[in-house]
Write an enzyme that holds these catalytic residues in place. Structure first.
Site, PDB file in Angstrom:
ATOM      1  N   SER A   9       0.852  -1.189   0.000  1.00  0.00           N
ATOM      2  CA  SER A   9       0.000   0.000   0.000  1.00  0.00           C
ATOM      3  C   SER A   9       0.885   1.235   0.000  1.00  0.00           C
ATOM      4  CB  SER A   9      -0.894   0.016   1.242  1.00  0.00           C
ATOM      5  OG  SER A   9      -1.363   1.336   1.463  1.00  0.00           O
ATOM      6  N   HIS A  34      -1.342  -1.398  -4.212  1.00  0.00           N
ATOM      7  CA  HIS A  34      -2.594  -1.036  -3.539  1.00  0.00           C
ATOM      8  C   HIS A  34      -2.640   0.483  -3.358  1.00  0.00           C
ATOM      9  CE1 HIS A  34      -5.947  -2.031  -0.726  1.00  0.00           C
ATOM     10  NE2 HIS A  34      -5.514  -0.996  -0.030  1.00  0.00           N
ATOM     11  N   ASP A  36      -4.815   3.609  -1.897  1.00  0.00           N
ATOM     12  CA  ASP A  36      -5.869   3.951  -0.944  1.00  0.00           C
ATOM     13  C   ASP A  36      -6.451   5.315  -1.268  1.00  0.00           C
ATOM     14  OD1 ASP A  36      -5.948   1.730   0.993  1.00  0.00           O
ATOM     15  OD2 ASP A  36      -3.840   2.239   1.277  1.00  0.00           O
ATOM     16  N   MET A  38      -9.137   8.048  -0.192  1.00  0.00           N
ATOM     17  CA  MET A  38      -9.916   8.443   0.984  1.00  0.00           C
ATOM     18  C   MET A  38     -10.522   9.822   0.747  1.00  0.00           C
ATOM     19  SD  MET A  38      -7.365   7.292   4.031  1.00  0.00           S
ATOM     20  CE  MET A  38      -6.519   5.691   4.015  1.00  0.00           C
ATOM     21  N   HIS A  67      -8.464   0.865  -3.710  1.00  0.00           N
ATOM     22  CA  HIS A  67      -9.338   0.685  -2.556  1.00  0.00           C
ATOM     23  C   HIS A  67     -10.052   2.006  -2.280  1.00  0.00           C
ATOM     24  CE1 HIS A  67      -9.397  -0.272   2.099  1.00  0.00           C
ATOM     25  NE2 HIS A  67     -10.614  -0.213   1.576  1.00  0.00           N
ATOM     26  N   MET A  69     -12.163   4.219  -0.244  1.00  0.00           N
ATOM     27  CA  MET A  69     -12.756   4.492   1.076  1.00  0.00           C
ATOM     28  C   MET A  69     -13.487   5.822   0.964  1.00  0.00           C
ATOM     29  SD  MET A  69      -9.517   3.146   3.252  1.00  0.00           S
ATOM     30  CE  MET A  69      -8.508   3.316   1.775  1.00  0.00           C
ATOM     31  N   MET A 138     -11.115  -5.611   6.298  1.00  0.00           N
ATOM     32  CA  MET A 138     -10.306  -4.617   7.009  1.00  0.00           C
ATOM     33  C   MET A 138      -9.993  -5.157   8.401  1.00  0.00           C
ATOM     34  SD  MET A 138      -9.744  -2.238   4.885  1.00  0.00           S
ATOM     35  CE  MET A 138      -8.710  -1.354   6.062  1.00  0.00           C
ATOM     36  N   ASP A 176      -6.367  -6.208   5.001  1.00  0.00           N
ATOM     37  CA  ASP A 176      -5.743  -4.886   4.940  1.00  0.00           C
ATOM     38  C   ASP A 176      -5.746  -4.257   6.329  1.00  0.00           C
ATOM     39  OD1 ASP A 176      -4.857  -2.364   4.221  1.00  0.00           O
ATOM     40  OD2 ASP A 176      -6.552  -1.906   2.906  1.00  0.00           O
TER      41      ASP A 176
HETATM   42  C1  DX5 Z   1      -5.935   1.804   5.823  1.00  0.00           C
HETATM   43  C2  DX5 Z   1      -5.621   1.460   4.388  1.00  0.00           C
HETATM   44  C3  DX5 Z   1      -4.523   0.499   4.275  1.00  0.00           C
HETATM   45  C4  DX5 Z   1      -3.245   0.949   4.890  1.00  0.00           C
HETATM   46  C5  DX5 Z   1      -2.666  -0.221   5.570  1.00  0.00           C
HETATM   47  O1  DX5 Z   1      -7.123   2.463   5.928  1.00  0.00           O
HETATM   48  O2  DX5 Z   1      -6.743   0.930   3.712  1.00  0.00           O
HETATM   49  O3  DX5 Z   1      -4.326   0.038   2.956  1.00  0.00           O
HETATM   50  O4  DX5 Z   1      -2.297   1.478   3.997  1.00  0.00           O
HETATM   51  O5  DX5 Z   1      -1.553   0.205   6.238  1.00  0.00           O
HETATM   52  P1  DX5 Z   1      -0.745  -0.700   7.255  1.00  0.00           P
HETATM   53  O6  DX5 Z   1      -0.243  -1.900   6.514  1.00  0.00           O
HETATM   54  O7  DX5 Z   1       0.318   0.233   7.680  1.00  0.00           O
HETATM   55  O8  DX5 Z   1      -1.693  -1.072   8.377  1.00  0.00           O
HETATM   56 ZN    ZN Z   2      -6.321  -0.122   1.755  1.00  0.00          ZN
END
Ligand code: DX5
Ligand code: ZN
Length: 223
Positions: A9, A34, A36, A38, A67, A69, A138, A176
């Site tokens: 990620s 990956h 993220d 947000m 991903h 969010m 998650m 994740d």
């Molecule tokens: C968190 C993200 C993850 C995040 C995981 O909300 O969706 O993808 O990057 O990070 P680590 O591996 O540091 O927990």
């Molecule tokens: Zn993620």
């Protein structure tokens, strides 16, 4: 077990030099990247949107696992498909009409995933299990990298493994949040075959070596 995929990620990478970050983990055998996304509403953080996905698509040699969010991905999922996302994962808590969103991803010829927050009952994904390629469990409340793995996630992965087997779904289980050398093997034994890891890889001195170590931890049986 050699069929475990690792998706670094980039949330924990240097956002000013994502090209180098991606090259380093690709050289070390990353299976996916990956990304993220947000929105500051569904989760209390803001990251990147379609322009960055489009830019990453130009430089990445492995598929982008995006991903989302974000609230109401129904309204904006097409932006990420247009930007070149290879897999799009949406949260079941955030969709108004989850089948419609999943079908729009599949109709674009991309991989479709649904994700669940740690507090969401597994039954929320059951209606769509036959239509998705990935269920992303998650194992932290989403929003930030570097959080501690929630131990109850293991039983949820076990239960989802049983649910997927009993429905004949072909969905892969991804995990994740808080995945590192101490948690990777247990989630694989519970049935996960795709591990997302941010902090464990990109906060290391040598992200490529950290990825290799994580794969070893995930695939080496504890006697
Ligand atoms: C968190 C993200 C993850 C995040 C995981 O909300 O969706 O993808 O990057 O990070 P680590 O591996 O540091 O927990
Ligand atoms: Zn993620």
């Amino acid at each position: 077990m050699s069929n475990v995929l690792i998706a670094p990620s980039i949330l924990s990478a240097d956002f000013a030099d994502l090209g180098s970050a991606i090259r380093a983990v690709e050289r070390a055998g990353a299976d996916l990247i990956h990304v993220d996304v947000m929105d500051g509403h569904f989760v209390p953080n803001l990251t990147v949107g379609p322009p960055v996905v489009r830019a990453l698509k130009r430089i990445a040699h492995v598929p982008l696992d995006v991903h989302l969010m974000i609230d109401n991905p129904d309204d904006t999922v097409q932006w990420y498909l247009d930007a070149g996302a290879d897999i799009v994962v949406v949260h079941v808590e955030a969709c108004r009409h989850v089948h419609r969103v999943v079908r729009s991803i599949k109709e674009a010829g991309r991989g479709a995933g649904v994700s669940l927050n740690p507090g969401t009952p597994l039954s929320f994904v059951e209606p769509v299990l036959q239509e998705v390629d990935q269920v992303l469990v998650m194992s932290v409340d989403p929003g930030f990298g570097g959080q501690a793995f929630i131990p109850a996630s293991l039983e949820r992965i076990h239960e989802l493994t049983r649910m997927i087997a009993s429905t004949g779904s072909a969905a892969r289980i991804a995990v994740d949040g808080g995945i590192d050398g101490g948690t990777a093997r247990a989630v694989v034994e519970a049935g996960a075959t795709l591990l997302v890891a941010g902090n464990a890889i990109f906060s290391a001195q040598d992200p490529g070596a950290a990825l290799v170590d994580l794969r070893t931890a995930a695939t080496t049986a504890v006697c």
